[in-house]
Design an enzyme around this catalytic site. Structure first.
Site, PDB file in Angstrom:
ATOM      1  N   GLU A   3     -16.450  12.818  25.273  1.00 28.17           N
ATOM      2  CA  GLU A   3     -17.532  13.808  25.286  1.00 28.17           C
ATOM      3  C   GLU A   3     -17.717  14.310  23.870  1.00 28.17           C
ATOM      4  O   GLU A   3     -16.803  14.913  23.300  1.00 28.17           O
ATOM      5  CB  GLU A   3     -17.194  14.953  26.248  1.00 28.17           C
ATOM      6  CG  GLU A   3     -18.178  16.112  26.237  1.00 28.17           C
ATOM      7  CD  GLU A   3     -19.639  15.701  26.377  1.00 28.17           C
ATOM      8  OE1 GLU A   3     -20.016  15.169  27.428  1.00 28.17           O
ATOM      9  OE2 GLU A   3     -20.412  15.890  25.403  1.00 28.17           O
ATOM     10  N   ASP A  53     -28.202  11.423  28.700  1.00 25.51           N
ATOM     11  CA  ASP A  53     -29.526  11.934  28.289  1.00 25.51           C
ATOM     12  C   ASP A  53     -30.482  10.768  28.099  1.00 25.51           C
ATOM     13  O   ASP A  53     -30.127   9.783  27.445  1.00 25.51           O
ATOM     14  CB  ASP A  53     -29.414  12.663  26.937  1.00 25.51           C
ATOM     15  CG  ASP A  53     -28.366  13.756  26.974  1.00 25.51           C
ATOM     16  OD1 ASP A  53     -28.706  14.871  27.357  1.00 25.51           O
ATOM     17  OD2 ASP A  53     -27.199  13.458  26.635  1.00 25.51           O
TER      18      ASP A  53
END
Ligand SMILES: C[S@@+](CC[C@H](N)C(=O)[O-])C[C@H]1O[C@@H](n2cnc3c(N)ncnc32)[C@H](O)[C@@H]1O
Length: 251
Positions: free
Chosen positions: A104, A159
């Protein structure tokens, strides 16, 4: 919205590989030069390349610990972009014999995940099988995980980067799909979700064009079984938004 990968010309495809080679679009840039990297404790397998944040061995040489785990026969699952970590924490707790690596790039999210793991008394006390890195997975995976080592790779709600000028940041590109194909073992699973149908279909198209993957096979859902939804999936459920899930098997 501009999802034009399907119409990729040979030149555009070549450009995607050239951009990849040049490290363009890496989130946070080259992790070796990232400002603020001191905000997280860092121990390396191969410093400065890898930042493995393992809570069970915070003071030791956990680079060596992770290296030896990776050299073992334990199954390995990878999540790219774990966000708040709901899915990964739950999955690591359900499968204690499997080794998990989560990536992440958002430093805040990674710190939150560490905070969730920290209290030993909490129900989320660190499973000994979970390792985290705040590196861009595209940078880190090739350096850390051997080819054919991973059993499952989860990429959940990445995304879509709608705008043309941001397209370079999109996780899924031909070289990224090649990377996943390289790291998954034969029979391994790519588990992907999106709440943007066009993006889901774009990814399906890219993966199915890679000859190492079989076409999307919904029956593979049984390999995931019960799971805790990610933060994004929880939001979709609350707002009654559809989610598209894809399963691709590494040949
Ligand atoms: C839209 S969020 C979804 C987070 C979570 N999976 C969820 O469903 O709630 C996508 C996440 O992927 C992370 N991410 C994007 N590209 C990444 C990369 N190359 N390596 C690691 N993380 C990445 C972003 O920082 C972001 O937190």
């Amino acid at each position: 919205m501009d999802f034009t990968w399907e119409a990729l010309t040979d030149a555009e495809r070549a450009q995607a590989y050239a951009d990849w080679e040049a490290g363009k679009g890496l989130i946070g840039g080259d992790p070796r030069q990232r400002p603020g990297s001191h905000l997280l404790p860092a121990w390396g397998i191969d410093q400065p390349f890898f930042r493995a944040l393992a809570l069970d061995d915070a003071r030791g040489d956990n680079g060596a610990a992770l290296r030896s785990l990776l050299a073992s026969a334990r199954p390995l699952e990878i999540e790219i972009g774990f966000g708040r970590g709901d899915f990964l924490l739950d999955r690591a707790a359900r499968h204690p014999d499997t080794l998990f690596i989560g990536y992440e790039t958002k430093i805040k999210a990674t710190r939150l995940m560490l905070a969730r793991l920290a209290p030993r008394s909490s129900p989320l006390a660190p499973p000994q099988n979970l390792w985290l890195s705040d590196d861009d997975a595209r940078f880190n995976l090739p350096r850390v995980v051997a080819d054919g080592r991973a059993d499952v790779c989860h990429v959940l709600f990445p995304d879509p980067w709608w705008k043309n000028e941001h397209k370079i940041r999109r996780l899924f590109s031909p070289p990224f799909v090649d990377l996943l194909a390289a790291k998954l073992r034969s029979g391994g699973l790519l588990h992907f979700k999106s709440d943007v149908h066009e993006y889901g279909e774009l990814v399906r198209h890219l993966v199915e064009q890679q000859p190492d993957f079989t076409p999307h096979d919904p029956t593979q859902a049984a390999r995931i079984g019960e799971f805790a939804p990610t933060h994004r999936e929880q939001w979709c459920r609350r707002h009654d938004k559809p989610v598209w899930t894809y399963y691709f098997v590494r040949r």
